[in-house]
Design a protein around this motif. Structure first.
Motif, PDB file in Angstrom:
ATOM      1  N   ASP A 142       4.726 -11.986  -4.485  1.00  0.00           N
ATOM      2  CA  ASP A 142       4.037 -10.704  -4.351  1.00  0.00           C
ATOM      3  C   ASP A 142       2.593 -10.933  -3.864  1.00  0.00           C
ATOM      4  OD1 ASP A 142       3.816  -7.797  -4.873  1.00  0.00           O
ATOM      5  OD2 ASP A 142       2.314  -8.469  -6.301  1.00  0.00           O
ATOM      6  N   LYS A 143       1.945 -11.945  -4.472  1.00  0.00           N
ATOM      7  CA  LYS A 143       0.573 -12.279  -4.097  1.00  0.00           C
ATOM      8  C   LYS A 143       0.500 -12.681  -2.604  1.00  0.00           C
ATOM      9  CE  LYS A 143      -3.113 -15.210  -5.751  1.00  0.00           C
ATOM     10  NZ  LYS A 143      -3.370 -16.482  -6.366  1.00  0.00           N
ATOM     11  N   THR A 144       1.486 -13.522  -2.195  1.00  0.00           N
ATOM     12  CA  THR A 144       1.535 -13.978  -0.796  1.00  0.00           C
ATOM     13  C   THR A 144       1.690 -12.789   0.143  1.00  0.00           C
ATOM     14  OG1 THR A 144       2.693 -15.907  -1.624  1.00  0.00           O
ATOM     15  CG2 THR A 144       2.661 -15.635   0.755  1.00  0.00           C
ATOM     16  N   LYS A 145       2.584 -11.882  -0.252  1.00  0.00           N
ATOM     17  CA  LYS A 145       2.834 -10.706   0.600  1.00  0.00           C
ATOM     18  C   LYS A 145       1.553  -9.876   0.751  1.00  0.00           C
ATOM     19  CE  LYS A 145       5.646  -8.042   2.842  1.00  0.00           C
ATOM     20  NZ  LYS A 145       6.224  -8.484   4.080  1.00  0.00           N
ATOM     21  N   ILE A 146       0.857  -9.663  -0.365  1.00  0.00           N
ATOM     22  CA  ILE A 146      -0.402  -8.886  -0.341  1.00  0.00           C
ATOM     23  C   ILE A 146      -1.432  -9.620   0.524  1.00  0.00           C
ATOM     24  CG2 ILE A 146      -2.328  -8.015  -1.753  1.00  0.00           C
ATOM     25  CD1 ILE A 146      -0.033  -6.475  -2.687  1.00  0.00           C
ATOM     26  N   GLU A 147      -1.475 -10.968   0.359  1.00  0.00           N
ATOM     27  CA  GLU A 147      -2.431 -11.756   1.156  1.00  0.00           C
ATOM     28  C   GLU A 147      -2.131 -11.639   2.648  1.00  0.00           C
ATOM     29  OE1 GLU A 147      -3.661 -15.234  -2.032  1.00  0.00           O
ATOM     30  OE2 GLU A 147      -2.239 -15.691  -0.437  1.00  0.00           O
ATOM     31  N   GLU A 148      -0.819 -11.586   2.980  1.00  0.00           N
ATOM     32  CA  GLU A 148      -0.422 -11.430   4.389  1.00  0.00           C
ATOM     33  C   GLU A 148      -0.950 -10.114   4.951  1.00  0.00           C
ATOM     34  OE1 GLU A 148       3.803 -11.819   4.859  1.00  0.00           O
ATOM     35  OE2 GLU A 148       3.755 -13.939   4.315  1.00  0.00           O
ATOM     36  N   PHE A 149      -0.787  -9.048   4.150  1.00  0.00           N
ATOM     37  CA  PHE A 149      -1.317  -7.741   4.586  1.00  0.00           C
ATOM     38  C   PHE A 149      -2.819  -7.832   4.814  1.00  0.00           C
ATOM     39  CE2 PHE A 149       2.446  -5.693   2.355  1.00  0.00           C
ATOM     40  CZ  PHE A 149       2.986  -5.173   3.515  1.00  0.00           C
TER      41      PHE A 149
END
Lengths: 49, 394
Positions: free
Chosen positions: B200-207
């Motif tokens: 989830d953190k990675t996905k948010i960081e990607e955004f």
């Protein structure tokens, strides 16, 4: 009547539109029209993905 | 995890198709622009043949072209805003080319407009990323939090059971073995929670990274626009400076001509006074030679003054065109350059000619030497023969 249209770059070639006759221009237009048709087809496919 | 992978795959596919679509749309815009230019060249050729107004013919063509897009296509429905923009740009460019040839300043203005358009796309991308992020958080994060909460409850329950088993510690009932198994299961569940949280953190960081990239691109574009505006100001200053220089030179030339005229008038008056009181012969010379010559000079000066005073606008326009020449015009004026191959061939031909010339001269020289030597030898032989003959006679 004396407006200059200038140079057109197409597929790596330079075309001086002011020095071309109608026949040459029609041939160039035909090539561009083909590109136009292909790109429109591509856009329709991409829009439905 | 499977669900997240699937979501990511769908996102990737959608992003890739959108990117490809925007790129293709750009290419289509370019082709439409070129098609427009060629169509206009055909219109121009036909208009010239018929002796009709080119501007009127172009206006008719623009009206026809603005109706040329298939409004029933799915692409039009989905991206009609972008298509409208391309259409508007196409029409503007069309009108721009129709109205007059673009000079350097106008080209810069168009490039700035294109960069501003690109910047707008970046802003739109940031807005889109934020929306996608909000949507993701709403859909995935909420589900994920519920999932984590449920798992934590499960873990808490399992830990109670572990404690119970550990406290009782009955060998017959295998309490410790069961507690150990439950503990392993707990750890696995906790690891799963960590993995889900990290994903989830990675996905948010990607955004966030996508938004940062777009912001960086905006800054880059802003810098480029600032540089181009500076260059545009420089061109404007340079144009003013050259214009002033031309005007000053014109004033100086005008003053020079006026001063020459005044001097000539004085000389004419002086001559006229002198010849009035002179002899009939000098009077004839004045009437037949000096006076007509003076009239010619006078006319020349008047014409010169008139041309300087009367041609302000033309002179200004010509000068401005000279200051900011079109690239094509510049190329045409310079003429085609000789290729390196041609220059090399020229040098080789020159060398060959030089060699032939030297060889010919050398042949002549050696022939001359040979002739002289032969002559000298023949003379020596004759002399020797004569000497022998004399000796024999003696």
């Amino acid at each position: 009547m004396d407006k200059n249209l200038g140079i057109l770059m197409y597929k790596g070639k330079m075309y001086n539109l002011d020095n071309m006759n109608e026949e040459e221009l029609e041939i160039l237009k035909g090539s561009l029209n083909k590109d136009y048709q292909n790109l429109t087809k591509k856009l329709n496919i991409l829009a439905t993905i | 995890m499977e669900y997240n992978e699937k979501v990511e795959t769908i996102d990737e596919t959608q992003n890739a198709s959108k990117e490809e679509f925007m790129q293709t749309l750009g290419e289509l815009g370019e082709v439409m622009g070129k098609l427009g230019m060629v169509s206009m060249a055909i219109v121009k050729t036909k208009a010239i043949e018929k002796g009709e107004s080119f501007t009127k013919a172009v206006e008719d063509k623009i009206n026809a072209a603005s109706e040329g897009i298939d409004k029933n296509s799915k692409a039009y429905e989905k991206y009609k805003d972008e298509i409208s923009k391309v259409k508007a740009d196409y029409k503007t460019a069309y009108e721009k080319i129709a109205s007059h040839h673009l000079n350097k300043q106008e080209k810069i203005q168009l490039e700035i407009a294109a960069l501003q358009g690109k910047m707008e796309m970046c802003y739109a991308d940031i807005r889109m990323v934020n929306e996608e992020k909000a949507e993701y958080v709403e859909d995935n994060s909420t589900t994920m939090k519920e999932e984590i909460s449920d798992t934590n409850k499960e873990i808490a329950g399992m830990k109670k059971e572990i404690m119970k088993r550990v406290k009782r510690g009955s060998m017959e009932q295998g309490d410790l073995e069961e507690a150990s198994r439950l503990l392993n299961e707990c750890k696995e569940k906790e690891n799963n929670i960590i993995n889900i949280t990290n994903a989830d953190k990675t996905k948010i960081e990607e955004f966030d990274q996508r938004a940062i990239n777009s912001e960086a691109e905006i800054m880059d574009i802003e810098n480029k626009i600032a540089e181009m505006k500076e260059f545009s100001r420089y061109l404007e200053d340079e144009k003013d400076r050259k214009t002033n220089e031309i005007m000053e030179n014109r004033d100086k030339s005008l003053a020079n001509v006026k001063s020459s005229k005044s001097l000539f008038e004085k000389a004419k008056m002086f001559l006229s006074k002198t010849f009035t009181s002179s002899t009939a012969k000098t009077e004839k010379f004045y009437q037949n030679t000096l006076k007509p010559m003076g009239a010619k000079v006078n006319q020349f000066i008047d014409e010169k003054i008139e041309s300087l005073l009367g041609s302000d606008d033309e002179m200004y326009k010509t000068s401005i065109n000279e200051i900011v020449p079109e690239e094509e015009q510049f190329k045409e004026e310079k003429g085609p350059r000789k290729s390196f191959k041609d220059l090399w061939q020229d040098a080789k031909d020159y060398g060959t000619n030089l060699k032939i010339g030297v060889k010919e001269k050398w042949m002549d020289f050696t022939q001359e030497l040979s002739d002289k030597a032969k002559e000298s030898y023949e003379k020596d032989v004759q002399k020797a023969n004569k000497k022998d003959q004399v000796e024999m006679e003696i």
